[in-house]
Design an enzyme around this catalytic site. Sequence first.
Site, PDB file in Angstrom:
ATOM      1  N   TYR A   1       0.849  -1.187   0.000  1.00 29.03           N
ATOM      2  CA  TYR A   1       0.000   0.000   0.000  1.00 29.03           C
ATOM      3  C   TYR A   1       0.885   1.237   0.000  1.00 29.03           C
ATOM      4  O   TYR A   1       1.423   1.651   1.020  1.00 29.03           O
ATOM      5  CB  TYR A   1      -0.921   0.015   1.219  1.00 29.03           C
ATOM      6  CG  TYR A   1      -1.827  -1.185   1.350  1.00 29.03           C
ATOM      7  CD1 TYR A   1      -2.091  -2.033   0.270  1.00 29.03           C
ATOM      8  CD2 TYR A   1      -2.413  -1.502   2.574  1.00 29.03           C
ATOM      9  CE1 TYR A   1      -2.916  -3.140   0.405  1.00 29.03           C
ATOM     10  CE2 TYR A   1      -3.248  -2.603   2.715  1.00 29.03           C
ATOM     11  CZ  TYR A   1      -3.485  -3.428   1.634  1.00 29.03           C
ATOM     12  OH  TYR A   1      -4.298  -4.522   1.788  1.00 29.03           O
TER      13      TYR A   1
ATOM     14  N   PRO B   1     -15.202  -6.150   2.910  1.00 36.10           N
ATOM     15  CA  PRO B   1     -16.363  -6.494   3.730  1.00 36.10           C
ATOM     16  C   PRO B   1     -17.651  -5.822   3.282  1.00 36.10           C
ATOM     17  O   PRO B   1     -18.741  -6.299   3.593  1.00 36.10           O
ATOM     18  CB  PRO B   1     -15.959  -6.019   5.134  1.00 36.10           C
ATOM     19  CG  PRO B   1     -14.955  -4.944   4.898  1.00 36.10           C
ATOM     20  CD  PRO B   1     -14.192  -5.394   3.691  1.00 36.10           C
ATOM     21  N   LEU B   2     -17.516  -4.726   2.528  1.00 34.68           N
ATOM     22  CA  LEU B   2     -18.697  -4.012   2.039  1.00 34.68           C
ATOM     23  C   LEU B   2     -18.910  -4.220   0.545  1.00 34.68           C
ATOM     24  O   LEU B   2     -19.735  -3.555  -0.073  1.00 34.68           O
ATOM     25  CB  LEU B   2     -18.571  -2.513   2.342  1.00 34.68           C
ATOM     26  CG  LEU B   2     -18.277  -2.153   3.795  1.00 34.68           C
ATOM     27  CD1 LEU B   2     -18.144  -0.653   3.964  1.00 34.68           C
ATOM     28  CD2 LEU B   2     -19.371  -2.693   4.713  1.00 34.68           C
ATOM     29  N   GLY B   3     -18.132  -5.143  -0.042  1.00 35.03           N
ATOM     30  CA  GLY B   3     -18.277  -5.445  -1.457  1.00 35.03           C
ATOM     31  C   GLY B   3     -17.616  -4.442  -2.375  1.00 35.03           C
ATOM     32  O   GLY B   3     -17.829  -4.471  -3.588  1.00 35.03           O
TER      33      GLY B   3
END
Length: 263
Positions: A67, A213-215
């Site tokens: 990152y 986790p939220l797509g």
Amino acid sequence: MTTHTQSVSKTFSIGGDLTVNRLGYGAMRLTGQPSNFGPYADWEGGKALLRRAIELGINFIDTAAAYGPGDNENIIAEALHPYSKDLVIATKGGIYKPAPGNIQADASPENLRRGVEGSLKRLKLEQIALYQLHRPDPKVPFVESVQTLATLQQEGKIRHIGLSNVTLEQLKAAQEIVSIASVQNRFNQAETTQDAMVDYTAEQGIAFIPYGPLGAHPLKQGAALPVQSALAWLLRRSPNIVVIPGTTSLPHLEDNMTVWELV
């Protein structure tokens, strides 16, 4: 599939000795956008967000050498070092990222060792609490990569070893070599192909850290799923799941922490 109960634990012990709030923070977004390359544009704002996360009770932060590369680890250290005793920073290695959008697996022993040394320096740590193989490298025997991490653990540079983007078969092969503390694969309410992995890791006492986790797409902004219900679903799904939603917004960060009201 794991049976849901009325009582949902707010903590999980990674590796048996790192007790973390199951609602953590994924720091990937605190990099140059849209490709997660280069330093985060609002550097001081990013530091303030990290500090606010700690104030809200978050004690698990997920990052990776890729990152930036490196910039994400740098902003974490600049914001939070010296670290509180209960803060667990998990990072990853085994990827070479020379330019935006150019992501190459390199889980060779030499690169993994360089990665660990680099992360230790950037994070200002003497030992990395949780170091995860970012992804298997098709050019390198998987067991060779895992053995390298086991050696680095024996040297005291890594406390616990995790894996990311692995199959159940690869996890079991790694367990033949060394104790595995975590698995980080893509999983959310709409993408449930990891159900068997979630259940196996729960049985083994291994943390499962779902990314996306939220797509959301890794290189795009915005969540595909309703935030609160998606996070609550994951926390209910299995007691070994440690959720790491990422955000660059202080209000969103604070809203995320209210999800326990829905669990």
